[in-house]
Scaffold this active site. Structure first.
Site, PDB file in Angstrom:
ATOM      1  N   ASP A  35       0.835  -1.214   0.000  1.00 33.40           N
ATOM      2  CA  ASP A  35       0.000   0.000   0.000  1.00 33.40           C
ATOM      3  C   ASP A  35       0.868   1.262   0.000  1.00 33.40           C
ATOM      4  O   ASP A  35       1.979   1.266   0.523  1.00 33.40           O
ATOM      5  CB  ASP A  35      -0.899  -0.028   1.256  1.00 33.40           C
ATOM      6  CG  ASP A  35      -2.071   0.936   1.120  1.00 33.40           C
ATOM      7  OD1 ASP A  35      -2.328   1.425   0.003  1.00 33.40           O
ATOM      8  OD2 ASP A  35      -2.720   1.203   2.149  1.00 33.40           O
ATOM      9  N   GLY A  36       0.319   2.330  -0.586  1.00 33.35           N
ATOM     10  CA  GLY A  36       0.987   3.633  -0.532  1.00 33.35           C
ATOM     11  C   GLY A  36       1.557   4.108  -1.862  1.00 33.35           C
ATOM     12  O   GLY A  36       2.261   5.122  -1.894  1.00 33.35           O
ATOM     13  N   GLY A  38      -0.024   5.456  -4.429  1.00 35.85           N
ATOM     14  CA  GLY A  38      -0.615   6.744  -4.810  1.00 35.85           C
ATOM     15  C   GLY A  38       0.029   7.884  -4.041  1.00 35.85           C
ATOM     16  O   GLY A  38       0.402   8.921  -4.615  1.00 35.85           O
ATOM     17  N   HIS A  52       2.447   3.239  -8.888  1.00 37.10           N
ATOM     18  CA  HIS A  52       2.228   1.802  -9.134  1.00 37.10           C
ATOM     19  C   HIS A  52       3.404   1.227  -9.916  1.00 37.10           C
ATOM     20  O   HIS A  52       3.874   0.126  -9.651  1.00 37.10           O
ATOM     21  CB  HIS A  52       0.933   1.588  -9.921  1.00 37.10           C
ATOM     22  CG  HIS A  52      -0.304   2.037  -9.194  1.00 37.10           C
ATOM     23  ND1 HIS A  52      -0.565   1.707  -7.888  1.00 37.10           N
ATOM     24  CD2 HIS A  52      -1.358   2.801  -9.587  1.00 37.10           C
ATOM     25  CE1 HIS A  52      -1.721   2.245  -7.509  1.00 37.10           C
ATOM     26  NE2 HIS A  52      -2.221   2.916  -8.525  1.00 37.10           N
ATOM     27  N   SER A  80      -7.627  -5.413  -4.910  1.00 38.09           N
ATOM     28  CA  SER A  80      -8.705  -5.979  -4.090  1.00 38.09           C
ATOM     29  C   SER A  80     -10.037  -5.876  -4.837  1.00 38.09           C
ATOM     30  O   SER A  80     -10.169  -5.117  -5.798  1.00 38.09           O
ATOM     31  CB  SER A  80      -8.794  -5.239  -2.760  1.00 38.09           C
ATOM     32  OG  SER A  80      -9.320  -3.931  -2.964  1.00 38.09           O
ATOM     33  N   TRP A  84     -12.129  -2.211  -7.411  1.00 34.98           N
ATOM     34  CA  TRP A  84     -12.961  -1.982  -8.612  1.00 34.98           C
ATOM     35  C   TRP A  84     -13.729  -0.668  -8.491  1.00 34.98           C
ATOM     36  O   TRP A  84     -14.230  -0.151  -9.481  1.00 34.98           O
ATOM     37  CB  TRP A  84     -13.949  -3.132  -8.831  1.00 34.98           C
ATOM     38  CG  TRP A  84     -13.295  -4.414  -9.252  1.00 34.98           C
ATOM     39  CD1 TRP A  84     -13.239  -5.585  -8.551  1.00 34.98           C
ATOM     40  CD2 TRP A  84     -12.596  -4.675 -10.488  1.00 34.98           C
ATOM     41  NE1 TRP A  84     -12.546  -6.555  -9.256  1.00 34.98           N
ATOM     42  CE2 TRP A  84     -12.149  -6.016 -10.455  1.00 34.98           C
ATOM     43  CE3 TRP A  84     -12.291  -3.905 -11.624  1.00 34.98           C
ATOM     44  CZ2 TRP A  84     -11.423  -6.599 -11.502  1.00 34.98           C
ATOM     45  CZ3 TRP A  84     -11.581  -4.485 -12.663  1.00 34.98           C
ATOM     46  CH2 TRP A  84     -11.153  -5.806 -12.601  1.00 34.98           C
ATOM     47  N   LEU A 146      10.249 -20.706  -5.448  1.00 36.01           N
ATOM     48  CA  LEU A 146       9.439 -19.731  -4.698  1.00 36.01           C
ATOM     49  C   LEU A 146       8.015 -19.768  -5.230  1.00 36.01           C
ATOM     50  O   LEU A 146       7.797 -19.707  -6.441  1.00 36.01           O
ATOM     51  CB  LEU A 146      10.021 -18.318  -4.876  1.00 36.01           C
ATOM     52  CG  LEU A 146       9.186 -17.187  -4.277  1.00 36.01           C
ATOM     53  CD1 LEU A 146       9.159 -17.267  -2.751  1.00 36.01           C
ATOM     54  CD2 LEU A 146       9.731 -15.816  -4.694  1.00 36.01           C
ATOM     55  N   ARG A 209      -4.750  -1.716   9.009  1.00 37.86           N
ATOM     56  CA  ARG A 209      -5.926  -2.578   8.842  1.00 37.86           C
ATOM     57  C   ARG A 209      -5.590  -3.690   7.850  1.00 37.86           C
ATOM     58  O   ARG A 209      -4.592  -3.650   7.156  1.00 37.86           O
ATOM     59  CB  ARG A 209      -7.144  -1.769   8.372  1.00 37.86           C
ATOM     60  CG  ARG A 209      -6.907  -0.938   7.132  1.00 37.86           C
ATOM     61  CD  ARG A 209      -8.166  -0.165   6.697  1.00 37.86           C
ATOM     62  NE  ARG A 209      -7.809   0.777   5.670  1.00 37.86           N
ATOM     63  CZ  ARG A 209      -7.491   2.062   5.878  1.00 37.86           C
ATOM     64  NH1 ARG A 209      -7.543   2.558   7.095  1.00 37.86           N
ATOM     65  NH2 ARG A 209      -7.145   2.842   4.870  1.00 37.86           N
ATOM     66  N   GLU A 222       1.879 -13.224  12.438  1.00 36.51           N
ATOM     67  CA  GLU A 222       2.465 -12.026  13.050  1.00 36.51           C
ATOM     68  C   GLU A 222       2.241 -10.838  12.109  1.00 36.51           C
ATOM     69  O   GLU A 222       2.510 -10.934  10.907  1.00 36.51           O
ATOM     70  CB  GLU A 222       3.973 -12.214  13.274  1.00 36.51           C
ATOM     71  CG  GLU A 222       4.330 -13.263  14.297  1.00 36.51           C
ATOM     72  CD  GLU A 222       3.828 -12.910  15.699  1.00 36.51           C
ATOM     73  OE1 GLU A 222       3.751 -11.708  16.034  1.00 36.51           O
ATOM     74  OE2 GLU A 222       3.530 -13.854  16.455  1.00 36.51           O
TER      75      GLU A 222
HETATM   76  C1  IPE Z   1      -5.370  -2.637  -0.004  1.00 39.43           C
HETATM   77  O1  IPE Z   1      -5.037  -1.308  -0.246  1.00 39.43           O
HETATM   78  C2  IPE Z   1      -5.420  -3.394  -1.287  1.00 39.43           C
HETATM   79  C3  IPE Z   1      -4.136  -3.561  -1.965  1.00 39.43           C
HETATM   80  C4  IPE Z   1      -2.967  -3.223  -1.506  1.00 39.43           C
HETATM   81  C5  IPE Z   1      -4.204  -4.163  -3.263  1.00 39.43           C
HETATM   82  P1  IPE Z   1      -6.152  -0.186  -0.353  1.00 39.43           P
HETATM   83  O2  IPE Z   1      -5.429   1.103  -0.468  1.00 39.43           O
HETATM   84  O3  IPE Z   1      -7.097  -0.514  -1.451  1.00 39.43           O
HETATM   85  O4  IPE Z   1      -6.902  -0.349   1.019  1.00 39.43           O
HETATM   86  P2  IPE Z   1      -7.749   0.694   1.882  1.00 39.43           P
HETATM   87  O5  IPE Z   1      -8.781   1.249   0.951  1.00 39.43           O
HETATM   88  O6  IPE Z   1      -6.797   1.740   2.370  1.00 39.43           O
HETATM   89  O7  IPE Z   1      -8.309  -0.130   2.981  1.00 39.43           O
HETATM   90  C1  IPE Z   2      -1.645   0.262  -3.318  1.00 38.67           C
HETATM   91  O1  IPE Z   2      -1.417   1.619  -3.384  1.00 38.67           O
HETATM   92  C2  IPE Z   2      -1.886  -0.366  -4.663  1.00 38.67           C
HETATM   93  C3  IPE Z   2      -3.285  -0.735  -4.929  1.00 38.67           C
HETATM   94  C4  IPE Z   2      -4.248  -0.715  -4.070  1.00 38.67           C
HETATM   95  C5  IPE Z   2      -3.594  -1.166  -6.275  1.00 38.67           C
HETATM   96  P1  IPE Z   2      -2.599   2.664  -3.369  1.00 38.67           P
HETATM   97  O2  IPE Z   2      -3.016   2.927  -4.783  1.00 38.67           O
HETATM   98  O3  IPE Z   2      -3.686   2.218  -2.479  1.00 38.67           O
HETATM   99  O4  IPE Z   2      -1.874   3.938  -2.796  1.00 38.67           O
HETATM  100  P2  IPE Z   2      -2.446   4.955  -1.716  1.00 38.67           P
HETATM  101  O5  IPE Z   2      -2.911   4.150  -0.557  1.00 38.67           O
HETATM  102  O6  IPE Z   2      -3.558   5.698  -2.374  1.00 38.67           O
HETATM  103  O7  IPE Z   2      -1.270   5.820  -1.381  1.00 38.67           O
HETATM  104 MG    MG Z   3      -4.035   2.458  -0.491  1.00 37.95          MG
END
Ligand code: IPE
Ligand code: IPE
Ligand code: MG
Length: 261
Positions: A35-36, A38, A52, A80, A84, A146, A209, A222
């Site tokens: 995550d992160g 964006g 990405h 996830s 969508w 792997l 979360r 863990e």
């Molecule tokens: C969780 O990240 C899904 C993936 C990393 C693919 P999200 O950015 O979609 O999750 P929320 O919306 O913060 O819970």
């Molecule tokens: C995780 O990064 C990748 C996917 C959910 C596809 P995000 O796109 O959720 O990035 P943030 O959380 O907005 O920074």
């Molecule tokens: Mg995210």
């Protein structure tokens, strides 16, 4: 967590961190909520897709480090079911990136001995992305160094729903009685039926979360949360997570302490 110990490891080089790992105490299966991306891009005034794209480099590095350390299973959450609901342009870019990754990385995965599999409701994917996924799965099906599992259009609750549907079908066909249903039986119907449960789940970007990831499987995993954004999560950050994992005492409900009650 021992804060003195953890601040000490911050000063160590990547080589020193790797040397501190105890090979016998490594997790067999690491799962990651990547995550992160964006936010990484926004911090640089770039479009989200740039984050990405950079995140793919982190995936590559995770594969390399797992192979080097002999970690046998790596499961990454790439898209996830809830994703969508993102703007159509971002979804299309992500699907394009998935195709790009599979087309450019296929040969390397084969060379490295990586078996790629996917979990999720893949029939929702665009036809061309699905074709690339199926081709990569087939071409790596014989590999075993792997086990890389990519969660795509994945939801933990949907996975349980799909398992229940299959169980009910078996019951309707007369092959299953209520008493036959136990935890092991449910496990057999999950998408991850041939993987051990993750020992370690990492989530980047500071969110604490689970976001509907591997709900059944993480019962005793863990959890490791880090503020590092996914595109910045590289070898050093993985080694830090593994060292933290090795400091944990996995009790599974038992009493392991030598101190008597
Ligand atoms: C969780 O990240 C899904 C993936 C990393 C693919 P999200 O950015 O979609 O999750 P929320 O919306 O913060 O819970
Ligand atoms: C995780 O990064 C990748 C996917 C959910 C596809 P995000 O796109 O959720 O990035 P943030 O959380 O907005 O920074
Ligand atoms: Mg995210």
């Amino acid at each position: 967590m021992d804060t003195k110990d953890s601040s000490a490891v911050d000063q160590l080089s990547v080589e020193e961190l790797a040397a501190k790992l105890e090979p016998d105490l490594l997790p067999k299966h690491v799962a990651i909520i990547m995550d992160g991306n964006g936010r990484w891009a926004e911090l640089r005034s770039l479009p989200r897709i740039a984050g990405h794209r950079e995140g793919i480099k982190s995936v590559r590095e995770m594969i390399t480090v797992c192979l080097e350390l002999g970690i046998h299973a790596l499961t990454v959450y790439a898209f996830s079911q809830e994703n969508w609901n993102r703007p159509i342009q971002e979804i299309s870019s992500l699907m394009g990136l998935l195709e790009y990754y599979l087309s450019t990385e296929r040969a390397k995965l084969i060379e490295q001995g990586v078996r790629l599999r996917t979990i999720g409701r893949l029939d929702s994917l665009p036809a061309s992305a699905l074709q690339w996924v199926r081709a990569a799965e087939q071409e790596t099906a014989h590999l075993d160094r792997l086990h890389l599992t990519v969660a795509l259009s994945y939801g933990g609750r949907a996975e349980i729903v799909d398992a229940v549907r299959e169980l009910l079908q078996e019951a309707e066909d007369g092959k299953l009685q209520p008493d036959d249903v136990d935890e092991a039986r449910i496990q057999q119907y999950l998408y991850t039926h041939d993987l051990p449960d993750p020992d370690l789940l990492i989530r980047t970007s500071g969110e604490t979360r689970i976001s509907n990831f591997l709900l059944w499987q993480v019962a005793y995993t863990e959890l490791y949360f880090t503020p590092t954004l996914w595109p910045d999560f590289r070898r050093r950050e993985l080694l830090l997570a593994l060292l933290e994992y090795q400091r944990r005492e996995r009790r599974f409900g038992r009493v392991l302490s030598t101190i008597s009650p």
